[in-house]
Scaffold this active site. Sequence first.
Site, PDB file in Angstrom:
ATOM      1  N   HIS A 158     -79.237  49.595  44.323  1.00 26.53           N
ATOM      2  CA  HIS A 158     -78.332  50.106  45.368  1.00 26.53           C
ATOM      3  C   HIS A 158     -77.039  50.672  44.781  1.00 26.53           C
ATOM      4  O   HIS A 158     -76.205  51.193  45.535  1.00 26.53           O
ATOM      5  CB  HIS A 158     -77.993  49.016  46.375  1.00 26.53           C
ATOM      6  N   ASP A 193     -89.208  47.277  46.050  1.00 32.91           N
ATOM      7  CA  ASP A 193     -88.317  46.360  46.759  1.00 32.91           C
ATOM      8  C   ASP A 193     -88.394  46.658  48.263  1.00 32.91           C
ATOM      9  O   ASP A 193     -88.705  47.776  48.666  1.00 32.91           O
ATOM     10  CB  ASP A 193     -86.886  46.581  46.253  1.00 32.91           C
ATOM     11  N   HIS A 195     -86.069  47.052  50.265  1.00 37.06           N
ATOM     12  CA  HIS A 195     -85.000  47.980  50.638  1.00 37.06           C
ATOM     13  C   HIS A 195     -85.070  49.233  49.768  1.00 37.06           C
ATOM     14  O   HIS A 195     -85.354  49.158  48.582  1.00 37.06           O
ATOM     15  CB  HIS A 195     -83.632  47.326  50.466  1.00 37.06           C
ATOM     16  N   ASP A 282     -88.660  40.740  47.681  1.00 33.19           N
ATOM     17  CA  ASP A 282     -88.201  40.536  49.053  1.00 33.19           C
ATOM     18  C   ASP A 282     -89.109  41.132  50.127  1.00 33.19           C
ATOM     19  O   ASP A 282     -88.904  40.832  51.305  1.00 33.19           O
ATOM     20  CB  ASP A 282     -86.754  41.016  49.236  1.00 33.19           C
TER      21      ASP A 282
END
Length: 346
Positions: A158, A193, A195, A282
């Site tokens: 990120h 991931d 996200h 995740d």
Amino acid sequence: MKFTFSPSHQLHAPDEIIVRGTVVRNLESPARADALLAGLLAKGHRQVAPGEWERSWISAVHDLGYLDFLETAYARWQALPNASRLIHAHAFAHHSARVRPSSIQGQVGFYLAGGSSPIADGTWRAALGSAHAALEASRLVLEGEREAYALCRPPGHHAYADFGGGFCYLNNVAIAANHLARQLGRVAIIDIDTHHGNGTQSIFYRRADVHFVSVHGDPNVLFPFYAGYAHERGEGEGEGHNLNLPLPLKSEDPAWLAAIDQGMRSVLNYAPAAMLVSLGFDPFKGDPSSDLAVSTEGFRAAGERIGAYRGPVVLVQEGGYLVDKLGENLDAFLDGFMRVRNAAAH
């Protein structure tokens, strides 16, 4: 398999973040890396300590002003009257007016996105160690290893060139990918991931030498919200080298694996000299940060699909916050990944 790991991750241990205006427990804790490390050692994987890398490999990806901020922010913040023990931004720069102020209060909102990237006393040193672990894994494959795993904490995908967010400060996979691209030419990244890897996408959005694929939950309702949509395909020389595969919330193994299949077809068509994987656990059903519903066997099957790539691979750890299941899910992924890789080698 050889893996890299920096114990300096323990220096970054902020216990609180801000979510929906509320102070909550920080899920991105040292226990995550400890659980993954224990699982790797129990399975006989070989640990390699990262060396000291020149700052130029990090500044090749990240803005110098941002790096200076990360290195000095905590001391400057503590000099303020009534400073909190953790740095949290209370004002943010709008994307249309990004003037860099000289004050630490202004720079916190200029360089950090949201309340899930607090800075503690040891954050810079931990982030630097994490980036060095990714670079060391890239060096291992350049020196002849078929695959290497970078146990990175804090995670990185990120982090943009010039600001951090979502638990991320330095973009480990981007730093390693840039290093490999400079040595080998074309490389690819697949991010699984839960996200979207918005920072990684931004860093390579206009480049043709790094092909980026991300399989993730629908960003319209899931962090990072502002990137990760299917229409984002790259710009300029990078047009066509960015593939986003967002999934509906609560997607289970079949939909997730079908998206990974599609992403791997894109990678193989690109024919990179090496591949990197932003490896997040995740998407696991029950992970407190996820709205996907992938099983442990789903991670094994993902490892098989990603392991079908025949070139050198660098695995870079990203998210995964259900600590009790991290070792099990990593073991399942590596089992599928290595079984396919070893079969192809014989």
